[in-house]
Design a protein around this motif. Structure first.
Motif, PDB file in Angstrom:
ATOM      1  N   HIS A 137     -12.399  -7.761  -7.272  1.00  0.00           N
ATOM      2  CA  HIS A 137     -11.455  -6.590  -6.405  1.00  0.00           C
ATOM      3  C   HIS A 137     -10.185  -6.055  -6.318  1.00  0.00           C
ATOM      4  O   HIS A 137      -9.030  -6.137  -7.063  1.00  0.00           O
ATOM      5  N   ASP A 138     -10.015  -4.891  -6.207  1.00  0.00           N
ATOM      6  CA  ASP A 138      -8.910  -3.579  -6.017  1.00  0.00           C
ATOM      7  C   ASP A 138      -8.231  -4.108  -4.418  1.00  0.00           C
ATOM      8  O   ASP A 138      -6.939  -4.766  -4.978  1.00  0.00           O
ATOM      9  N   LYS A 139      -8.535  -4.546  -3.552  1.00  0.00           N
ATOM     10  CA  LYS A 139      -7.689  -5.107  -2.783  1.00  0.00           C
ATOM     11  C   LYS A 139      -7.562  -6.399  -2.860  1.00  0.00           C
ATOM     12  O   LYS A 139      -8.910  -7.154  -2.338  1.00  0.00           O
ATOM     13  N   MET A 140      -6.302  -6.251  -2.681  1.00  0.00           N
ATOM     14  CA  MET A 140      -6.588  -7.676  -2.130  1.00  0.00           C
ATOM     15  C   MET A 140      -5.617  -8.234  -0.548  1.00  0.00           C
ATOM     16  O   MET A 140      -4.786  -7.222  -0.171  1.00  0.00           O
ATOM     17  N   TYR A 141      -5.269  -8.855   0.055  1.00  0.00           N
ATOM     18  CA  TYR A 141      -4.333  -9.272   1.631  1.00  0.00           C
ATOM     19  C   TYR A 141      -3.476 -10.172   1.556  1.00  0.00           C
ATOM     20  O   TYR A 141      -3.983 -12.241   0.733  1.00  0.00           O
ATOM     21  N   TRP A 142      -2.927 -11.007   1.946  1.00  0.00           N
ATOM     22  CA  TRP A 142      -1.976 -11.654   2.555  1.00  0.00           C
ATOM     23  C   TRP A 142      -2.230 -12.412   3.973  1.00  0.00           C
ATOM     24  O   TRP A 142      -1.487 -11.256   4.861  1.00  0.00           O
TER      25      TRP A 142
ATOM     26  N   GLY B 164      -4.742  -1.717  -4.981  1.00  0.00           N
ATOM     27  CA  GLY B 164      -4.581  -1.970  -6.415  1.00  0.00           C
ATOM     28  C   GLY B 164      -3.794  -2.089  -7.019  1.00  0.00           C
ATOM     29  O   GLY B 164      -2.018  -2.560  -6.509  1.00  0.00           O
ATOM     30  N   VAL B 165      -3.535  -2.106  -8.613  1.00  0.00           N
ATOM     31  CA  VAL B 165      -1.813  -2.935  -9.455  1.00  0.00           C
ATOM     32  C   VAL B 165      -1.042  -1.644  -9.172  1.00  0.00           C
ATOM     33  O   VAL B 165      -1.399   0.024  -8.685  1.00  0.00           O
ATOM     34  N   ASN B 166      -0.046  -2.042  -8.720  1.00  0.00           N
ATOM     35  CA  ASN B 166       1.103  -1.283  -8.525  1.00  0.00           C
ATOM     36  C   ASN B 166       1.340  -0.923  -6.876  1.00  0.00           C
ATOM     37  O   ASN B 166       2.391  -0.310  -7.053  1.00  0.00           O
ATOM     38  N   SER B 167       0.160  -1.082  -5.820  1.00  0.00           N
ATOM     39  CA  SER B 167       0.258  -0.615  -4.997  1.00  0.00           C
ATOM     40  C   SER B 167       0.715  -2.199  -3.625  1.00  0.00           C
ATOM     41  O   SER B 167      -0.577  -2.692  -3.765  1.00  0.00           O
ATOM     42  N   THR B 168       1.166  -1.623  -2.619  1.00  0.00           N
ATOM     43  CA  THR B 168       1.768  -2.857  -1.501  1.00  0.00           C
ATOM     44  C   THR B 168       1.538  -2.997  -0.408  1.00  0.00           C
ATOM     45  O   THR B 168       2.366  -1.267  -0.432  1.00  0.00           O
ATOM     46  N   GLU B 169       1.517  -2.863   1.085  1.00  0.00           N
ATOM     47  CA  GLU B 169       1.175  -2.323   1.967  1.00  0.00           C
ATOM     48  C   GLU B 169       1.666  -3.598   3.455  1.00  0.00           C
ATOM     49  O   GLU B 169       1.122  -4.713   2.337  1.00  0.00           O
ATOM     50  N   LYS B 170       2.746  -3.293   4.274  1.00  0.00           N
ATOM     51  CA  LYS B 170       2.808  -4.355   4.858  1.00  0.00           C
ATOM     52  C   LYS B 170       2.108  -4.874   5.818  1.00  0.00           C
ATOM     53  O   LYS B 170       1.632  -2.951   6.430  1.00  0.00           O
TER      54      LYS B 170
ATOM     55  N   THR C 281      -4.167  -6.582 -11.263  1.00  0.00           N
ATOM     56  CA  THR C 281      -5.963  -6.593 -10.507  1.00  0.00           C
ATOM     57  C   THR C 281      -5.899  -7.700 -10.164  1.00  0.00           C
ATOM     58  O   THR C 281      -5.731  -7.961  -8.827  1.00  0.00           O
ATOM     59  N   GLU C 282      -5.852  -8.864 -10.829  1.00  0.00           N
ATOM     60  CA  GLU C 282      -6.507 -10.381 -10.470  1.00  0.00           C
ATOM     61  C   GLU C 282      -5.137 -11.284  -9.692  1.00  0.00           C
ATOM     62  O   GLU C 282      -5.396 -11.978  -8.896  1.00  0.00           O
ATOM     63  N   HIS C 283      -3.757 -10.819  -9.865  1.00  0.00           N
ATOM     64  CA  HIS C 283      -3.031 -11.522  -9.659  1.00  0.00           C
ATOM     65  C   HIS C 283      -2.265 -10.939  -8.514  1.00  0.00           C
ATOM     66  O   HIS C 283      -1.527  -9.619  -8.492  1.00  0.00           O
ATOM     67  N   PHE C 284      -1.649 -11.513  -7.432  1.00  0.00           N
ATOM     68  CA  PHE C 284      -0.621 -11.057  -5.920  1.00  0.00           C
ATOM     69  C   PHE C 284       0.051 -11.928  -5.318  1.00  0.00           C
ATOM     70  O   PHE C 284      -0.585 -12.379  -4.356  1.00  0.00           O
ATOM     71  N   PRO C 285       1.004 -12.199  -5.767  1.00  0.00           N
ATOM     72  CA  PRO C 285       1.331 -13.011  -5.662  1.00  0.00           C
ATOM     73  C   PRO C 285       3.296 -12.866  -4.631  1.00  0.00           C
ATOM     74  O   PRO C 285       3.505 -11.586  -4.165  1.00  0.00           O
ATOM     75  N   LEU C 286       2.930 -13.999  -3.651  1.00  0.00           N
ATOM     76  CA  LEU C 286       3.768 -13.851  -2.237  1.00  0.00           C
ATOM     77  C   LEU C 286       5.312 -14.919  -2.576  1.00  0.00           C
ATOM     78  O   LEU C 286       5.318 -15.664  -2.493  1.00  0.00           O
ATOM     79  N   THR C 287       6.728 -13.714  -2.339  1.00  0.00           N
ATOM     80  CA  THR C 287       7.329 -14.363  -2.562  1.00  0.00           C
ATOM     81  C   THR C 287       8.629 -14.370  -1.487  1.00  0.00           C
ATOM     82  O   THR C 287       8.208 -13.389  -0.629  1.00  0.00           O
TER      83      THR C 287
ATOM     84  N   SER D 136     -11.710  -8.582  -1.381  1.00  0.00           N
ATOM     85  CA  SER D 136     -12.585  -7.791  -0.908  1.00  0.00           C
ATOM     86  C   SER D 136     -13.260  -7.049  -1.738  1.00  0.00           C
ATOM     87  O   SER D 136     -12.075  -5.799  -2.219  1.00  0.00           O
ATOM     88  N   GLU D 137     -15.188  -7.046  -1.484  1.00  0.00           N
ATOM     89  CA  GLU D 137     -15.467  -6.375  -2.383  1.00  0.00           C
ATOM     90  C   GLU D 137     -15.611  -4.166  -2.915  1.00  0.00           C
ATOM     91  O   GLU D 137     -14.641  -4.398  -1.688  1.00  0.00           O
ATOM     92  N   PHE D 138     -16.212  -4.318  -3.533  1.00  0.00           N
ATOM     93  CA  PHE D 138     -16.153  -2.426  -3.037  1.00  0.00           C
ATOM     94  C   PHE D 138     -15.765  -1.287  -1.840  1.00  0.00           C
ATOM     95  O   PHE D 138     -15.560  -1.251  -1.743  1.00  0.00           O
ATOM     96  N   GLY D 139     -14.548  -1.831  -3.367  1.00  0.00           N
ATOM     97  CA  GLY D 139     -12.802  -0.965  -2.499  1.00  0.00           C
ATOM     98  C   GLY D 139     -12.323  -1.122  -0.674  1.00  0.00           C
ATOM     99  O   GLY D 139     -11.981  -0.123  -0.678  1.00  0.00           O
ATOM    100  N   GLY D 140     -12.923  -2.299  -0.262  1.00  0.00           N
ATOM    101  CA  GLY D 140     -12.189  -2.774   0.339  1.00  0.00           C
ATOM    102  C   GLY D 140     -12.473  -1.791   1.716  1.00  0.00           C
ATOM    103  O   GLY D 140     -11.440  -0.942   2.805  1.00  0.00           O
ATOM    104  N   LEU D 141     -13.373  -1.438   2.108  1.00  0.00           N
ATOM    105  CA  LEU D 141     -13.889  -0.917   3.459  1.00  0.00           C
ATOM    106  C   LEU D 141     -14.250  -1.244   4.642  1.00  0.00           C
ATOM    107  O   LEU D 141     -14.270  -3.173   4.468  1.00  0.00           O
ATOM    108  N   ALA D 142     -14.745  -1.437   5.568  1.00  0.00           N
ATOM    109  CA  ALA D 142     -14.389  -1.911   6.737  1.00  0.00           C
ATOM    110  C   ALA D 142     -15.637  -2.532   7.128  1.00  0.00           C
ATOM    111  O   ALA D 142     -15.360  -3.639   7.754  1.00  0.00           O
ATOM    112  N   ALA D 143     -16.382  -2.200   6.090  1.00  0.00           N
ATOM    113  CA  ALA D 143     -18.201  -3.429   6.365  1.00  0.00           C
ATOM    114  C   ALA D 143     -17.523  -4.535   5.645  1.00  0.00           C
ATOM    115  O   ALA D 143     -18.738  -5.012   5.700  1.00  0.00           O
ATOM    116  N   ASP D 144     -17.044  -4.523   4.634  1.00  0.00           N
ATOM    117  CA  ASP D 144     -16.651  -5.141   3.929  1.00  0.00           C
ATOM    118  C   ASP D 144     -16.490  -6.510   3.910  1.00  0.00           C
ATOM    119  O   ASP D 144     -16.178  -7.154   4.833  1.00  0.00           O
TER     120      ASP D 144
END
Lengths: 116, 115
Positions: free
Chosen positions: B29-34, B51-57, B71-77, B94-102
């Protein structure tokens, strides 16, 4: 802005009884609707979701929910619960037009306790 | 079945310590969340990544930071843990690019206690 209200923080029921967990939402735009379940010491798992079409949605483990647009509700029901249904249930909404910038808004959860 | 893992599951640590909460998923999955989850409260989104090298608050202000080098790793520090950081932290993807219906797939969570 969106908000989700789960009207009951706790719902105790006896095994094999029917149950309804209530969810109301507020949004200025069209939404998708979700129910997630969290068993003790586990992460959330999708029960069901409403995207379009029939307003009655069937999910896993015998649960179903009905979308009522006029009442802005998405109540979750099960006709006969089991001890194993004891868990926390979260209602959530997301903005249909949000694209990849959508926000998933959760309610505070309802703890369903099924007693023998 | 979702394949998303979090370690440690439980962590008790003293004030001022640096900690990293690990999250990995094997679903590509490309989109990940905390999310931060406190008892009787809504889940609050604190970070996400497209995705890789992308992070948002997210919506809830957090003193934690995240990275997405793979892609597979999203650590929080947390650089310096405080008692106010005591909470449960849930990772999701989330699957399918992280859209609202995912559908979002959640890990089991890390319960953090800062003394």
């Amino acid at each position: 802005a969106q908000s989700v209200t789960q009207l009951d923080s706790q719902v105790p029921v006896f095994e094999e009884a029917p149950v309804e967990l209530r969810c109301n939402y507020s949004s200025s735009v069209s939404v998708y609707l979700f129910w997630y379940v969290q068993y003790p010491n586990q992460g959330l798992q999708l029960l069901l979701k409403y995207l379009s079409g029939s307003t009655l949605v069937k999910g896993i483990n015998g649960f179903e929910a009905e979308f009522n647009k006029s009442q802005t509700s998405f109540h979750l029901r099960k006709p006969s619960v089991h001890i194993s249904d004891t868990a926390e249930y979260f209602c959530a909404v997301s903005d249909r037009g949000g694209g990849s910038n959508y926000k998933l808004t959760f309610g505070k959860g309802t703890l369903l306790t099924v007693n023998p | 079945e979702a394949d998303i893992y979090q370690t440690p599951r439980y962590l008790v640590i003293g004030t001022g310590k640096k900690i990293t909460l690990e999250c990995s998923q094997t679903m590509g999955h490309d989109k990940m969340y905390w999310y931060q989850q406190d008892p009787g409260m809504e889940l609050h989104l604190i970070h996400y990544s497209y995705g890789v090298n992308s992070t948002e608050k997210g919506d809830l202000s957090s003193e934690s930071t995240v990275s997405r080098i793979r892609t597979e790793h999203f650590p929080l520090t947390l650089e310096s843990a405080r008692p106010s950081h005591t909470s449960q932290y849930l990772c999701a993807s989330s699957e399918f690019g992280g859209l609202a219906a995912d559908t979002q797939y959640f890990g089991p969570g890390t319960r953090l206690t800062v003394l």
